[in-house]
Design a protein around this motif. Structure first.
Motif, PDB file in Angstrom:
ATOM      1  N   ASN A 172       0.813  -1.071   0.423  1.00 28.97           N
ATOM      2  CA  ASN A 172       0.060  -0.053   0.099  1.00 28.97           C
ATOM      3  C   ASN A 172       0.664   1.404  -0.150  1.00 28.97           C
ATOM      4  OD1 ASN A 172      -2.769  -1.607  -0.884  1.00 28.97           O
ATOM      5  ND2 ASN A 172      -2.967  -0.815   2.435  1.00 28.97           N
TER       6      ASN A 172
ATOM      7  N   PRO B 209      -3.851   0.915  -4.242  1.00 30.73           N
ATOM      8  CA  PRO B 209      -3.668   0.595  -2.280  1.00 30.73           C
ATOM      9  C   PRO B 209      -4.559  -0.308  -1.480  1.00 30.73           C
ATOM     10  CG  PRO B 209      -3.593   3.244  -2.475  1.00 30.73           C
ATOM     11  CD  PRO B 209      -3.120   2.461  -3.649  1.00 30.73           C
TER      12      PRO B 209
ATOM     13  N   THR C  70      -6.976  -0.261   0.518  1.00 28.95           N
ATOM     14  CA  THR C  70      -7.515   0.490   1.976  1.00 28.95           C
ATOM     15  C   THR C  70      -8.726   0.302   2.179  1.00 28.95           C
ATOM     16  OG1 THR C  70      -7.015   2.454   0.462  1.00 28.95           O
ATOM     17  CG2 THR C  70      -5.334   1.369   1.756  1.00 28.95           C
TER      18      THR C  70
END
Lengths: 499, 499
Positions: free
Chosen positions: B394, B414, B416
């Motif tokens: 990430n 990333p 996330t």
């Protein structure tokens, strides 16, 4: 089409291993025998002993000036066990069940492991050891602890594979199974082969050295009935009433064949061979329709130890990541090293375990530093990659465990004593030693099989001319090739003689 | 010895692919032709077209009831480029130099890449595309951006390999090279083969369907002079004055052969085949001493996308580590997935990119969680292993780079956005699709070579019966097999006809 392909010429040499001779074209039989054995190495000598013992006439044709084949240049180690243990295993307190040996050999054979072959071997390996002793091969009977590439002492029993290493140790109870002929220094194979070849000759096998097999001879039904051999510059037509046994080794010294069949092995600069592993046995088998299997597989060792302290180091690649439990067999480690991205790998060591590898003392030291981040920078690795790997390894090692790669506890030690170093096992710096594992597809009896899995009458193969127990580079263990060659050489000799 | 090995029986079937018939044993010639083509798929149809165009009499023998072979079940994609670009590449702004195509194909061929074959192909691939159009194969000429396993639109040009992915992109300028026959839905191969087979017939090739080749016929010098074929239940002896062409496919549906020669492929549950890739062509070639190469290699794809958003996920193994740049060709990813320790691998995704794979919608979701540490625990991975991997990925992805695995920027994002999930590509959960790449060793002209690398007179092979451009599982790209089969089928047809 802008390109014109020129067809190749159609004129092959008069006799070549790749083309059989028809029996109609044989002018006369110069030599007549029951069994013709091509190659007087580990497989050929044992085949000759068994065929003679079973009452067959035996002629052996060896291309070299002296007997012994590549086996006589080896460490003379035979991989045996099972049945509760060989005499020597038991004397030193190592029980070794047939099932553990079987399981280990099946794992070592990789995806193409041959259950029938492994079963026969596992059940008979311990008595095969007794048989070798009965032929006169000396085994001192002592146990050498530790981790060796090849013993330079004259001891018998040693750990010679990945038995104690993950994942093998999780499925088969480990035991040392390398049994080495008694000899001080490198090269116990000389003793092993002197005894086996002498035994075959004493039993009446007629041995022709400087005798190159040129071509198999087949009858109308594709049955192999003999072989053409060049002896003293003259072609001799050899009739083999019961069969021809191809025990002529592998093909590691034939670079054309390596490029064609096992190109991965070209990354290895050193060959493990007495010099005559030219693939002629395999090519003769192919000429009559014999199938070859696992020709791409090869042994590739990177002798990064001794000193065995180096096994406590960790290998990393260009990502700064580990990729193998370093206590696995050096030939397994070798295959993992060779396949790393960009051909780059380093062994990380600290001051405590550092030593120059005995077998490659001029190994390139790619980086030296007072901290692991210094090493990481010197190697040009991504920031925090190697540092994270070593930090994680050290933390786990301090706790006595290696949850990521499962290196055994006795090889775990944090790398914390500066200065630190990275030894280069990058392509170009490393010296890998190779021999080939692929060969003719055979039954455990040595009968060579065609593309449909049917035996080709009159044709047998053993040793590295066949694809035997060693058939997966990542699974090899020292002594497996000699164990296979001597044991299945015997089977082929017996099967042909009893025909 | 406690074990007695029973020798196998010696009675093979009357005619088998693994045993040639001697011309002396031919009772009569039922069919006489210049060129006998075994198999009417991609290679066989193109061989027939060229041989007829060169003026040779051509008979084609196809085991199935209908023409087309496995190619007619494929996506109908042909891997071509070079020479500045095909018509379609150029129209869409993709320059493609012959050197870039050559370099890519050499990398894709792996350690055993055949420089001569790749050179001939790279120099002629663009005109080969024109030739296919001239035979009547329709190509719409449009470009389909994105990343696909196989287009379901009727577009022509797409990215079909690892061209834009590391390490290929670092050495060869990438270009889309997959050219697909115009067809809506899955299976443009049907169109491709209808046109090619019709063209061969229009040119006067005599096509026999339901015709199974049983055995090659050889003369005293081992020259192939014909073939025995079973048509309507009767054995027909076919004389081929100029040559026999083995275009009979690979061996993926012959499980015995797969187990023997390519055991790694047993891990794949699905076969890519029209059903007749039984290895009989390869076995016939072996029966007369033809060498086989790279028999262990196979295509193994794991169609983990579309949707292409999944390419933005990351694969991890049982150590919680990544092992491949996920934007590589799906067949390359497949090989890496299959070789992970303990057969375990998962694709990690976040809520933003999640979608069920179109080709395996019932994929096992092994873990779902609000944090990556939850996923790590659910998968039973070592503490902080997966979390460290994702955190590192990430951080780098946020910076638009992937210094460890070199995934291209457009696939970096990333992970996330909770919830997170791990899709299981562990052995048992994944469905890998396979075909075989090994086969007879040939010159680019199609001439089959023996164990010494000498041509066997009268014998040619192309398509998956030969080992062609596709010879390394990790390097395959979609369209490479059809490109190879059609192009080298042509060469074999020409070489035989001109003999």
């Amino acid at each position: 089409m802008s390109t014109t392909l020129s067809p190749a010429t159609d004129t092959p040499p008069r006799h070549s291993p790749a083309r059989p001779c028809r029996v109609e074209d044989v002018p006369q039989w110069d030599i007549e025998t029951d069994v013709a054995v091509i190659g007087f190495g580990a497989a050929g000598s044992c085949a000759a002993i068994e065929a003679r013992t079973a009452g067959a006439d035996v002629h052996v044709f060896e291309v070299a000036a002296a007997p012994g084949g590549s086996a006589s240049w080896s460490g003379g180690e035979v991989y045996v066990g099972g049945s509760g243990g060989t005499r020597v295993q038991r004397e030193h307190g190592f029980e070794d069940s047939t099932e553990d040996l079987y399981t280990y050999l099946m794992m070592a054979g990789g995806p193409g492991a041959d259950a029938e072959r492994v079963r026969v071997y596992a059940e008979n390996a311990a008595t095969h050891f007794d048989w070798l002793e009965a032929q006169g091969v000396p085994f001192k009977g002592t146990y050498l602890p530790g981790k060796w590439i090849e013993p330079t002492t004259d001891d018998t029993l040693l750990w010679s594979g990945s038995e104690a290493a993950w994942p093998f140790s999780t499925r088969a109870k480990p035991a040392p199974r390398g049994h080495t002929a008694q000899f001080k220094g490198w090269g116990g194979g000389k003793v092993l082969m002197e005894k086996l070849c002498a035994r075959a000759e004493a039993l009446g096998a007629v041995v022709h050295c400087n005798a190159r097999a040129l071509s198999l001879i087949v009858d109308k039904t594709n049955r192999v009935v003999g072989v053409i051999v060049r002896i003293d510059g003259a072609e001799r037509f050899v009739r083999a009433r019961k069969g021809v046994l191809l025990c002529a080794g592998g093909f590691i010294v034939n670079r054309d064949m390596v490029a064609r069949f096992a190109p991965g092995a070209l990354a290895c600069s050193e060959v493990v061979s007495g010099g005559n592993d030219d693939g002629s046995g395999i090519r003769m088998g192919m000429s009559v329709g014999g199938a070859t299997i696992h020709m791409d597989q090869f042994f590739a060792t990177i002798p990064f130890f001794p000193p065995e302290s180096l096994v406590k180091g960790i290998f990393v690649n260009a990502r700064g990541e580990r990729f193998i439990n370093e206590d696995a067999y050096h030939g397994r480690v070798g295959h993992y090293v060779l396949r790393q991205p960009e051909g780059k790998a380093w062994l990380l060591v600290d001051n405590e375990i550092f030593g120059r590898p005995v077998i490659q003392p001029d190994i390139e030291v790619a980086a030296v530093g007072e901290s692991w981040s210094e090493i990481e920078r010197e190697l040009g690795l991504p920031a925090d990659s190697l540092v994270h790997t070593v930090t994680t390894f050290n933390r786990h090692a301090t706790e006595g465990r290696d949850p990521l790669f499962h290196k055994a506890t006795n090889w775990l030690r944090p790398l914390t004593e500066a200065p630190f170093a990275a030894l280069s096992y990058c392509i170009g710096d490393l010296k890998a030693h190779a021999f080939t594992m692929g060969g003719l597809h055979t039954l455990p009896s040595g009968e060579v099989l065609d593309a449909d899995g049917q035996p080709i009458a009159g044709l047998y193969a053993a040793g590295r001319s066949a694809c035997g127990l060693p058939r997966w580079g990542e699974g090899y263990s020292s002594g497996m090739s000699l164990g296979d060659s001597t044991f299945f050489g015997r089977q082929a000799g017996l099967a042909a003689a009893r025909r």
